[in-house]
Design a protein around this motif. Structure first.
Motif, PDB file in Angstrom:
ATOM      1  N   GLU A   1       0.838  -1.201   0.000  1.00 19.97           N
ATOM      2  CA  GLU A   1       0.000   0.000   0.000  1.00 19.97           C
ATOM      3  C   GLU A   1       0.876   1.255   0.000  1.00 19.97           C
ATOM      4  OE1 GLU A   1      -3.634   2.050   2.582  1.00 19.97           O
ATOM      5  OE2 GLU A   1      -3.104  -0.062   2.892  1.00 19.97           O
TER       6      GLU A   1
ATOM      7  N   GLU B   1       1.229   4.145  -3.010  1.00 15.29           N
ATOM      8  CA  GLU B   1       1.064   5.573  -2.764  1.00 15.29           C
ATOM      9  C   GLU B   1       2.267   6.356  -3.271  1.00 15.29           C
ATOM     10  OE1 GLU B   1      -0.401   7.875   1.068  1.00 15.29           O
ATOM     11  OE2 GLU B   1       1.786   7.612   1.149  1.00 15.29           O
TER      12      GLU B   1
ATOM     13  N   ARG C   1       2.105   9.217  -6.118  1.00 20.72           N
ATOM     14  CA  ARG C   1       2.338  10.617  -5.763  1.00 20.72           C
ATOM     15  C   ARG C   1       3.620  11.188  -6.348  1.00 20.72           C
ATOM     16  NH1 ARG C   1      -0.088  12.827  -1.236  1.00 20.72           N
ATOM     17  NH2 ARG C   1       1.133  14.645  -1.893  1.00 20.72           N
TER      18      ARG C   1
ATOM     19  N   TYR D   1       5.281  15.594  -1.499  1.00 19.28           N
ATOM     20  CA  TYR D   1       4.843  14.352  -0.848  1.00 19.28           C
ATOM     21  C   TYR D   1       5.377  14.255   0.568  1.00 19.28           C
ATOM     22  CZ  TYR D   1       4.352   9.297  -0.037  1.00 19.28           C
ATOM     23  OH  TYR D   1       4.048   8.074   0.486  1.00 19.28           O
TER      24      TYR D   1
ATOM     25  N   THR E   1      -0.608  11.701   4.469  1.00 16.52           N
ATOM     26  CA  THR E   1      -0.190  10.592   3.623  1.00 16.52           C
ATOM     27  C   THR E   1      -0.101   9.307   4.444  1.00 16.52           C
ATOM     28  OG1 THR E   1       2.145  11.096   4.037  1.00 16.52           O
ATOM     29  CG2 THR E   1       1.133  12.075   2.074  1.00 16.52           C
ATOM     30  N   TYR E   2      -0.125   8.212   3.732  1.00 20.17           N
ATOM     31  CA  TYR E   2      -0.027   6.914   4.403  1.00 20.17           C
ATOM     32  C   TYR E   2       1.356   6.715   5.022  1.00 20.17           C
ATOM     33  CZ  TYR E   2      -0.650   1.885   5.130  1.00 20.17           C
ATOM     34  OH  TYR E   2      -0.754   0.630   5.685  1.00 20.17           O
TER      35      TYR E   2
END
Length: 355
Positions: A316, A320, A324, A336, A342-343
């Motif tokens: 995941e 991302e 990004r 970013y 954000t994750y």
């Protein structure tokens, strides 16, 4: 490689932004305290067997001060706890409401850093309180504003590329020692972003690393055994290593002052332009090196470790990052890294609480 850049960048920025929160303990009382109500804090009147070392043996038994505080706070169920740091009673808080009550306090108890005084010296910001601390905080804060932090990104990219190239030459059965690898990356990151062009030279980084590890061995010895006896072999050895590190930092300062074509390096430049004595410049430079290196290096190592055993999180996170940033766009990378939603920020925060 992209993942290494992002993790190194975010970990370094997290540590830079959190440097003023080195002490999580909001107050310290000595034996002359007028407070007599034993219900003020649980365990207030309990005394250690040996006042000289306080609860040091208990801290060792639990593996670290962090683990000992978890024990005292019953993993967060108790909002307040008391322990002894040498001859000082210390109140530790673990409550959002209590943090709100003390968030404006700036003074830090000097006693918490007594063991490190022979190394970072009394000139370090760790021993500054009141207006003196506020003055130092203001000009150091300038060095960690976002525009300056953004200028570090290309350096992190270069370091990540260097590391990825080395790892790509390893065989299928070769083992990567994560703590060593990430401590190496971190010391490159700190020295190249904070101390000057001299550390673009790999040999200079190696020499600084060697001296630092000698010094850190002495720090661990102090934490295990307490202060060395005056005039002892151990004290003389510690003094010799401290002088070696100070000479390295003095060399950094001299070369920075004499550089003709130099890029902006906010941290060391802020120190040199502040007008403080040179011995204080050395003390601050050493304090930030010690304060940032192991925190960042081990956080990186634990992050990668947890990602390898939690594949769904890894995939995941990778998705991302690719979405990004793409392949290697510096501007997208900056956006970013500084995006709080954000994750990867979630991952770093969870690892920080688990590691």
């Amino acid at each position: 490689m992209l993942g290494l850049v992002v993790l190194l960048g975010i970990c370094s920025i997290v540590m830079a932004c959190c440097i003023k929160f080195v002490v999580l303990l909001f107050s310290i009382w000595n034996g002359r305290s007028k407070i007599t109500n034993s219900s003020y804090a649980p365990g207030w009147n309990e005394r250690p067997k040996d006042l000289k070392i306080g609860d040091l043996d208990k801290i060792k038994k639990h593996g670290s001060l962090h683990n000992y505080l978890l024990h005292l706070h019953q993993n967060g169920d108790k909002s307040i706890a008391v322990f002894w740091w040498g001859q000082q009673r210390v109140v530790s808080i673990c409550s959002p409401d209590m943090f709100k009550d003390v968030i404006k306090l700036t003074d830090r108890p000097k006693e918490l850093f007594t063991l490190l005084e022979p190394i970072i010296t009394a000139d370090s910001i760790q021993y500054a309180n009141g207006q003196e601390w506020e003055n130092r905080r203001k000009w150091l804060y300038q060095a960690f504003k976002q525009p300056f932090l953004e200028s570090y990104i290309p350096i992190f990219v270069k370091i990540a590329n260097e590391t990825a190239d080395l790892w790509s030459m390893l065989g299928a059965t070769d083992v990567i020692e994560l703590p060593d690898e990430f401590l190496s990356m971190t010391i490159k990151g700190i020295t190249r972003t904070c101390y000057g062009n001299v550390f673009d030279n790999a040999e200079e980084v190696y020499n600084m690393t060697h001296v630092y590890y000698e010094l850190y061995d002495e720090i661990e010895q102090l934490l295990k055994t307490g202060p060395h006896d005056v005039g002892s072999v151990r004290e003389k050895q510690l003094h010799a290593i401290c002088e070696k590190m100070k000479r390295k930092l003095q060399d950094v300062i001299d070369k920075r002052c004499n550089e003709q074509d130099k890029r902006s390096i906010p941290f060391i430049d802020a120190l040199l332009q502040s007008g403080i004595p040179e011995k204080q410049v050395i003390a601050e430079a050493l304090t930030f090196l010690i304060g940032g290196l192991h925190n960042t290096g081990y956080l990186l190592a634990w992050t990668v470790h947890y990602l390898t055993i939690n594949k769904h999180v890894y995939h995941e996170l990778l998705t991302e990052m690719k979405s990004r940033v793409g392949s290697n766009c510096t501007e997208k990378l900056k956006n970013y890294i500084f995006d709080p939603n954000t994750y990867v920020i979630v991952v770093i925060c969870i690892v920080s609480s688990c590691a």
